[in-house]
Design an enzyme around this catalytic site. Structure first.
Site, mmCIF file in Angstrom:
data_model
loop_
_atom_site.group_PDB
_atom_site.id
_atom_site.type_symbol
_atom_site.label_atom_id
_atom_site.label_comp_id
_atom_site.label_asym_id
_atom_site.label_seq_id
_atom_site.Cartn_x
_atom_site.Cartn_y
_atom_site.Cartn_z
ATOM 1 N N SER A 1 0.848 -1.210 0.000
ATOM 2 C CA SER A 1 0.000 0.000 0.000
ATOM 3 C C SER A 1 0.872 1.245 0.000
ATOM 4 O O SER A 1 2.008 1.206 0.503
ATOM 5 C CB SER A 1 -0.879 0.014 1.253
ATOM 6 O OG SER A 1 -1.564 1.243 1.372
ATOM 7 N N TYR B 1 -1.285 -0.146 10.427
ATOM 8 C CA TYR B 1 -1.452 -0.718 9.091
ATOM 9 C C TYR B 1 -0.269 -0.325 8.193
ATOM 10 O O TYR B 1 0.312 -1.165 7.501
ATOM 11 C CB TYR B 1 -2.767 -0.195 8.503
ATOM 12 C CG TYR B 1 -3.047 -0.543 7.062
ATOM 13 C CD1 TYR B 1 -3.491 -1.823 6.707
ATOM 14 C CD2 TYR B 1 -2.904 0.413 6.054
ATOM 15 C CE1 TYR B 1 -3.770 -2.132 5.385
ATOM 16 C CE2 TYR B 1 -3.182 0.107 4.733
ATOM 17 C CZ TYR B 1 -3.620 -1.172 4.405
ATOM 18 O OH TYR B 1 -3.888 -1.462 3.082
HETATM 19 N N1 LIG Z 1 -8.989 -0.588 -0.490
HETATM 20 C C1 LIG Z 1 -7.956 0.218 -0.427
HETATM 21 O O1 LIG Z 1 -8.097 1.454 -0.407
HETATM 22 C C2 LIG Z 1 -6.566 -0.361 -0.420
HETATM 23 C C3 LIG Z 1 -5.486 0.525 -0.588
HETATM 24 C C4 LIG Z 1 -4.182 0.020 -0.573
HETATM 25 C C5 LIG Z 1 -3.982 -1.332 -0.407
HETATM 26 N N2 LIG Z 1 -5.055 -2.164 -0.234
HETATM 27 C C6 LIG Z 1 -4.774 -3.585 -0.037
HETATM 28 O O2 LIG Z 1 -5.442 -4.316 -1.045
HETATM 29 C C7 LIG Z 1 -5.651 -5.653 -0.577
HETATM 30 C C8 LIG Z 1 -7.071 -6.068 -0.908
HETATM 31 O O3 LIG Z 1 -7.984 -5.274 -0.157
HETATM 32 P P1 LIG Z 1 -9.397 -4.795 -0.697
HETATM 33 O O4 LIG Z 1 -9.344 -3.327 -0.806
HETATM 34 O O5 LIG Z 1 -9.763 -5.606 -1.892
HETATM 35 O O6 LIG Z 1 -10.334 -5.091 0.532
HETATM 36 P P2 LIG Z 1 -11.377 -6.246 0.883
HETATM 37 O O7 LIG Z 1 -12.339 -6.450 -0.232
HETATM 38 O O8 LIG Z 1 -11.899 -5.900 2.229
HETATM 39 O O9 LIG Z 1 -10.454 -7.546 0.973
HETATM 40 C C9 LIG Z 1 -9.670 -7.879 2.052
HETATM 41 C C10 LIG Z 1 -9.559 -9.384 2.023
HETATM 42 O O10 LIG Z 1 -8.593 -9.836 2.953
HETATM 43 C C11 LIG Z 1 -9.117 -11.003 3.547
HETATM 44 N N3 LIG Z 1 -8.522 -11.276 4.834
HETATM 45 C C12 LIG Z 1 -8.437 -10.454 5.904
HETATM 46 N N4 LIG Z 1 -7.804 -11.080 6.909
HETATM 47 C C13 LIG Z 1 -7.488 -12.321 6.459
HETATM 48 C C14 LIG Z 1 -6.847 -13.429 7.027
HETATM 49 N N5 LIG Z 1 -6.387 -13.412 8.282
HETATM 50 N N6 LIG Z 1 -6.698 -14.551 6.288
HETATM 51 C C15 LIG Z 1 -7.155 -14.608 5.024
HETATM 52 N N7 LIG Z 1 -7.790 -13.582 4.411
HETATM 53 C C16 LIG Z 1 -7.957 -12.453 5.138
HETATM 54 C C17 LIG Z 1 -10.601 -10.718 3.681
HETATM 55 O O11 LIG Z 1 -11.283 -11.917 3.883
HETATM 56 P P3 LIG Z 1 -12.699 -11.984 4.664
HETATM 57 O O12 LIG Z 1 -13.731 -11.756 3.607
HETATM 58 O O13 LIG Z 1 -12.708 -13.349 5.222
HETATM 59 O O14 LIG Z 1 -12.678 -10.910 5.703
HETATM 60 C C18 LIG Z 1 -10.890 -10.080 2.343
HETATM 61 O O15 LIG Z 1 -11.123 -11.048 1.354
HETATM 62 C C19 LIG Z 1 -5.282 -5.649 0.908
HETATM 63 O O16 LIG Z 1 -3.993 -6.178 1.074
HETATM 64 C C20 LIG Z 1 -5.284 -4.184 1.252
HETATM 65 O O17 LIG Z 1 -4.444 -3.902 2.354
HETATM 66 C C21 LIG Z 1 -6.335 -1.716 -0.250
#
Ligand SMILES: NC(=O)c1ccc[n+]([C@@H]2O[C@H](COP(=O)([O-])OP(=O)(O)OC[C@H]3O[C@@H](n4cnc5c(N)ncnc54)[C@H](OP(=O)(O)O)[C@@H]3O)[C@@H](O)[C@H]2O)c1
Length: 242
Positions: free
Chosen positions: A134, A147
């Protein structure tokens, strides 16, 4: 193989791979969600889609999961690590346990997976490893430094891993999205030019994998934004509320 395959960004990325006819192994916590994502990807063109429920913090489950993925797909060529949680910074400040758990989910669990995957790809002398870090890892900010520091750990680890594995023909890609409209950011006020859709970020991830890129900011404008943020001296930065 995709870890955190139920994530909005991961699902959008998997759809592109499925449309190209790639087979996929989906790993995530929720069995039901994995099954429905898998059914959708099959309809979109993926010939084989395996699913495995796994909590990434269950480090002992990593090696058997990898063995099953390799067996089902007949080997792994590309891994995307996408799982994560947007830590509640204030709650972390009040709890050592929560802080450590957030560091584990967003940093240590991915590093444990990477250690095993790197061994396999290095000995085979091929493969692509893409990991969603990120922009938050580029500089600690008071509003989300738990984070951010987990993502900084991940980004530094990936930098070293990239140097090591490059000699073996293995690509290691650090993906740094900015604000993305996904369930993770549901509680944040959204809209405006800094926000991207999961589909836009997914297209950038696939492009980075195709090109064997090194570090990519998604969308691209986060690279100059973060360069400016990183260059602010600490004496000034500590006065800023970010
Ligand atoms: N959205 C943003 O603005 C943003 C910005 C920068 C980076 N990111 C990164 O992008 C990636 C994807 O996030 P997203 O935005 O697509 O959000 P999201 O839809 O909320 O996805 C997060 C995922 O991580 C899974 N997860 C959380 N804890 C876990 C664990 N202990 N074991 C296995 N799976 C786990 C969740 O599973 P459950 O459904 O079981 O909870 C969910 O599928 C993440 O690494 C996040 O840090 C996001």
């Amino acid at each position: 193989m995709i870890i955190g395959a139920t994530s909005a960004i991961a699902e959008a990325t998997a759809r592109i791979f499925a449309q190209r006819g790639d087979s996929l192994y989906l790993v995530g916590r929720k069995a039901n969600r994995l099954e429905s994502v898998a059914a959708d990807l099959k309809v979109r063109g993926a010939p084989v889609v395996g699913v495995e429920p796994m909590d990434a913090n269950d480090i002992g489950a990593h090696a058997p999961m990898l063995a099953r993925a390799e067996q089902m797909l007949g080997g792994l060529d590309t891994v995307l690590i996408a799982h994560g949680t947007l830590s509640d910074q204030k709650a972390c400040e009040a709890s050592v346990e929560l802080t450590v758990r957030e560091l584990s989910t967003n940093g240590i669990s991915a590093i444990a997976l990477l250690t095993l995957i790197a061994q396999k790809f290095e000995s085979r002398r091929s493969g692509t490893i893409a990991v969603i870090s990120s922009v938050a890892g580029d500089r600690g900010r008071q509003s989300n430094y738990v984070y951010g520091s987990a993502k900084a750990l991940l980004s530094a680890f990936l930098s070293g891993l990239r140097q090591r594995l490059w000699k073996s023909g293995v690509a290691v890609i650090t993906i740094k999205p900015g604000f993305v409209d996904t369930p993770m950011t549901a509680a944040l006020p959204k809209g405006g030019p800094l926000w991207a859709t999961p589909q836009r970020v997914a297209a950038g991830i696939v492009r980075a994998i195709d090109r064997s890129s090194t570090v990519v900011y998604l969308p691209w404008f986060w690279a100059p934004v973060m360069m400016i943020i990183r260059s602010v001296p600490e004496k000034l930065f500590r006065r800023v509320t970010l």
